[in-house]
Scaffold this active site. Structure first.
Site, PDB file in Angstrom:
ATOM      1  N   GLN A  64      14.952 -20.519 -17.604  1.00  0.00           N
ATOM      2  CA  GLN A  64      14.109 -19.348 -17.348  1.00  0.00           C
ATOM      3  C   GLN A  64      14.909 -18.164 -16.834  1.00  0.00           C
ATOM      4  OE1 GLN A  64      11.168 -20.938 -14.645  1.00  0.00           O
ATOM      5  NE2 GLN A  64      10.245 -22.236 -16.202  1.00  0.00           N
ATOM      6  N   HIS A 128      12.331 -20.971 -12.149  1.00  0.00           N
ATOM      7  CA  HIS A 128      11.524 -20.339 -11.105  1.00  0.00           C
ATOM      8  C   HIS A 128      12.279 -19.238 -10.357  1.00  0.00           C
ATOM      9  CE1 HIS A 128       8.468 -23.909 -10.783  1.00  0.00           C
ATOM     10  NE2 HIS A 128       8.733 -23.567 -12.039  1.00  0.00           N
ATOM     11  N   GLU A 221      -2.442 -18.913  -9.825  1.00  0.00           N
ATOM     12  CA  GLU A 221      -3.183 -18.185  -8.796  1.00  0.00           C
ATOM     13  C   GLU A 221      -2.996 -16.681  -8.911  1.00  0.00           C
ATOM     14  OE1 GLU A 221      -2.660 -21.524  -5.227  1.00  0.00           O
ATOM     15  OE2 GLU A 221      -1.809 -19.514  -4.982  1.00  0.00           O
ATOM     16  N   TYR A 231       0.895 -18.335   1.942  1.00  0.00           N
ATOM     17  CA  TYR A 231       0.046 -18.608   0.786  1.00  0.00           C
ATOM     18  C   TYR A 231       0.096 -20.065   0.333  1.00  0.00           C
ATOM     19  CZ  TYR A 231      -1.196 -13.889   1.180  1.00  0.00           C
ATOM     20  OH  TYR A 231      -1.714 -12.723   1.720  1.00  0.00           O
ATOM     21  N   TYR A 242       3.448 -32.477 -12.786  1.00  0.00           N
ATOM     22  CA  TYR A 242       3.488 -32.610 -14.231  1.00  0.00           C
ATOM     23  C   TYR A 242       3.362 -34.088 -14.606  1.00  0.00           C
ATOM     24  CZ  TYR A 242       5.019 -27.779 -14.134  1.00  0.00           C
ATOM     25  OH  TYR A 242       5.085 -26.428 -13.911  1.00  0.00           O
TER      26      TYR A 242
END
Length: 349
Positions: A64, A128, A221, A231, A242
């Protein structure tokens, strides 16, 4: 309330982009686009895609990671300053970094490139990175930082930038008034914590920061990060591991941790995010929130009021993996689709 057009269309502006990640609107009706593989390119008003711009710093590309978000300074018309974030290699692995530069007058290169902030610690991970940038009305910069997947527990630690929103000056220092300034054991850049992997962030019409973040399997979210608030990730989540199985205690709420404004089960893998500030699609859509779905290849339109999501509508189903959503100077929405043959699309009424 005015009448909104029910069937907008996605018209191609440009194609042949390699995993485009972010788009900004520059002079002469041109577009500045990042590609995850490390290139920044200018798309002409007629859709012609230019060569790679010189001056992009070394980017660690993989998974990513790569060259990710891009925004223009609010005074770009006079200072030609751009901010961009990317996966930066270094001792211990890589992390999300924020850079600023000046786009040359001929748009061929970045000048005076400076990395102004690097997420700490660096981690051996390809996942991430977070990496969305928002300039607040006071001129400070919000940068969202992912949990790097393997370090999700660090999202609850205040001595780490992992899983945080940070608030910075335009030189990369901790902004004045941050909630943990002067607190022992806490990094002064942190604005909020307990985040997983935000892929969209934007200022609402009232100036508040909104972001959305990927959950694990379920539990994407929308959050409105407030200073010093927690949070919850990975202690509370509406998702699961997963392949199944609870995360931690498998709880969705705990005292002292904020609930999301909105969440999705199953996950839609949201990316890109824009509030519509024009009447180009009818007055009823003004103020709606738009975001893309990477997983299901559609554009979502969310009706919001008083800080709440009232209704959600799917649009342009099958348009492709929507990576970025922006409102252009013409008041229309623009999308980037993420693929080896990525496209820049204009959403027309």
């Amino acid at each position: 309330m005015g009448t909104a057009l029910a069937q907008p269309r996605a018209e191609p502006v440009a194609s042949g982009l390699a995993h485009p990640w972010a788009v900004a609107f520059i002079d002469g009706g041109r577009y500045l686009v990042t590609e995850r593989g490390g290139r920044m390119r200018v798309v002409e008003a007629d859709g012609k895609v230019g060569p790679a711009i010189a001056g992009v710093p070394r980017v660690e590309v993989g998974g990513q990671g790569g060259l990710l978000d891009l925004v223009l300074d609010s005074a770009f018309a006079s200072n030609r300053t751009v901010y961009f974030c990317f996966s930066e290699p270094g001792d211990g692995g890589n992390s999300t970094a924020l850079a600023k530069a000046r786009l040359a007058a001929d748009r061929s290169r970045l000048e005076d490139v400076k990395v102004i902030f690097s997420q700490q610690p660096k981690v051996s991970s390809r996942m991430h990175f977070g990496c969305r940038i928002v300039e607040a009305r006071d001129g400070t910069l919000f940068l969202v930082l992912g949990d790097r997947y393997s370090r999700m527990q660090d999202a609850q630690r205040l001595d780490s930038h992992i899983g945080k929103v940070v608030r910075l000056t335009k030189d990369g220092a901790a902004a004045a008034g941050n909630p943990f300034a002067g607190r022992s054991g806490a990094l002064p850049e942190i604005w909020s914590y307990g985040h997983r992997n935000a892929q969209g962030a934007v200022l609402a019409p009232d100036g508040k920061l909104w972001l959305h973040e990927h959950g694990p399997q379920g539990g994407d979210e929308i959050n409105l990060p407030e200073p010093g608030r927690n949070y919850g990730w990975p202690v509370i989540t509406y998702g699961e591991n997963y392949g199944g199985g609870k995360i931690g205690e498998g709880i969705t709420a705990r005292q002292g941790m904020e609930q999301p404004l909105h969440h999705w089960v199953p996950s839609i893998a949201p990316s890109g995010m824009a509030f519509l500030g024009s009447d180009r699609y009818g007055a009823a859509w003004r103020g709606n929130l738009f975001l893309g779905s990477l997983k299901f290849s559609y554009l979502a339109r969310l009706e919001v009021a008083d800080g709440k999501v009232l209704r959600e509508h799917r649009m342009l189903e099958g348009v492709g993996r929507v990576r970025d959503v922006r409102q252009g100077p013409d008041g229309l929405l623009y999308l980037l689709t993420d693929s080896p043959d990525g496209k820049l699309l204009r959403v027309t009424p």
